[in-house]
Design a protein around this motif. Structure first.
Motif, short mmCIF file in Angstrom:
data_model
loop_
_atom_site.label_atom_id
_atom_site.label_comp_id
_atom_site.label_asym_id
_atom_site.label_seq_id
_atom_site.Cartn_x
_atom_site.Cartn_y
_atom_site.Cartn_z
N SER A 19 -24.17 37.92 58.73
CA SER A 19 -25.17 37.83 59.68
C SER A 19 -25.66 36.28 60.59
O SER A 19 -24.50 35.43 59.87
CB SER A 19 -26.84 38.09 59.59
N SER A 21 -27.06 34.09 59.59
CA SER A 21 -26.90 32.75 58.34
C SER A 21 -26.59 33.04 57.21
O SER A 21 -26.45 32.16 56.15
CB SER A 21 -28.74 32.82 58.78
N GLU A 153 -34.86 33.10 53.17
CA GLU A 153 -33.69 33.19 53.20
C GLU A 153 -32.94 33.24 52.18
O GLU A 153 -32.46 33.88 51.37
CB GLU A 153 -32.93 32.95 54.84
N VAL A 178 -36.74 34.85 58.03
CA VAL A 178 -35.27 34.79 58.37
C VAL A 178 -34.94 33.31 59.11
O VAL A 178 -36.23 33.17 60.45
CB VAL A 178 -34.50 35.44 57.80
N ASP A 183 -31.01 38.04 61.23
CA ASP A 183 -30.80 38.34 59.53
C ASP A 183 -31.47 39.15 59.02
O ASP A 183 -31.28 39.60 57.91
CB ASP A 183 -31.22 36.63 59.08
#
Length: 277
Positions: A19, A21, A153, A178, A183
């Motif tokens: 994703s 991140s 996260e 997140v 994410d």
């Protein structure tokens, strides 16, 4: 007594962008069949640097040797997301903070730009050693009938592991923050609340953590916090992990709403603006 932790000599064999991140890296090593399959929130370390810096750290005394070294490789703490003993492989989901040469730390840089085949050390529990199931594990719900997971996260890999290992008859709830909408992912929780930072959202918007008062820590404040549950015999168990200031604010809100101190774990994985190994 020999520690369950030891260095594994491994190499990067694959990467997958999950994703905005997250990057998943796959590591392979000749003796990774002995890596503990515990997962949950069990801590491991990636040791990143040139081979001349890694070679002296291959023994059980790796940490004392690292401390005494004039030139040290970088160390960062993570949670494994998969152990494939037969293939001699493990997966690690790395949060991407910045880009190589533009704010990314050593692990984020490695995840994004290291060549396939590049060497590193993985310090993880050895399944052949006593205590490998418990060492480095902060998730201790005991006999709780309800588990509440709160994190940013950096806690997401551990939360995903915990939810993939649900115990029958226990209710699992999660509140997760997140960086980006991309994410957000499917997780097996009975109640799942996502907060997306790029939209101005935070776990501190969600009751009961929205009860943060003046004087509570905010993200970026304070030293790392590590406070594990003592004994959980029933009722609810709270597990919170992530940026230290965020976790402190969650702890303060939990205290005001009457959460049992002995049935809650608070772990500051990192602190904004500081380097954490």
């Amino acid at each position: 007594m020999t520690s369950p932790y030891r260095p594994f000599d491994v190499r990067l064999v694959a990467r997958e962008r999950l994703s905005a991140s997250f990057m998943r890296i796959t590591l392979r090593g000749g003796d990774l069949a002995r890596c503990s399959p515990t997962l949950l929130d069990q801590r491991v370390k990636l040791v990143l640097g040139e081979s001349r810096l890694l070679d002296p750290l291959r023994g059980d005394d790796w940490y004392s040797v690292w401390q005494a070294a004039a030139e040290r490789p970088a160390i960062r703490t993570y949670t494994l997301t998969a152990v494939r003993a037969a293939a001699g492989e493990v997966d690690v989901d790395v949060v991407l903070h910045g880009r190589p040469g533009a704010g990314a730390g050593p692990a984020s840089t490695f995840a994004q730009s290291a060549a396939v085949g590049e060497r590193l050390l993985l310090v993880a529990a050895d399944r052949s050693r006593a205590g490998h199931e418990e060492v480095g594990v902060a998730f201790r719900p005991g006999g709780a009938e309800r588990v509440v997971l709160v994190g940013d996260e950096t806690a997401l890999p551990a939360v995903a592991n915990i939810l993939a290992d649900r115990r029958p008859g226990v209710r699992y709830e999660a509140v997760l923050e997140v960086p980006e909408r991309d994410d957000v992912r499917a997780l097996a929780a009975d109640r799942l609340t996502w907060r997306v930072r790029s939209r101005g959202e935070s776990v501190l918007d969600v009751a009961p953590f929205a009860h943060a008062a003046a004087g509570d820590a905010a993200p970026g404040d304070g030293a790392l916090l590590w406070d594990e549950a003592e004994d959980v015999s029933g009722g609810s168990y709270l597990w919170a992990a992530g940026e230290a200031g965020l976790v402190r604010a969650v702890r303060a809100a939990a205290k005001r709403t009457g959460v049992d101190r002995g049935a809650a774990s608070f772990m500051g994985y990192w602190r904004r603006g500081a380097v954490s190994a």
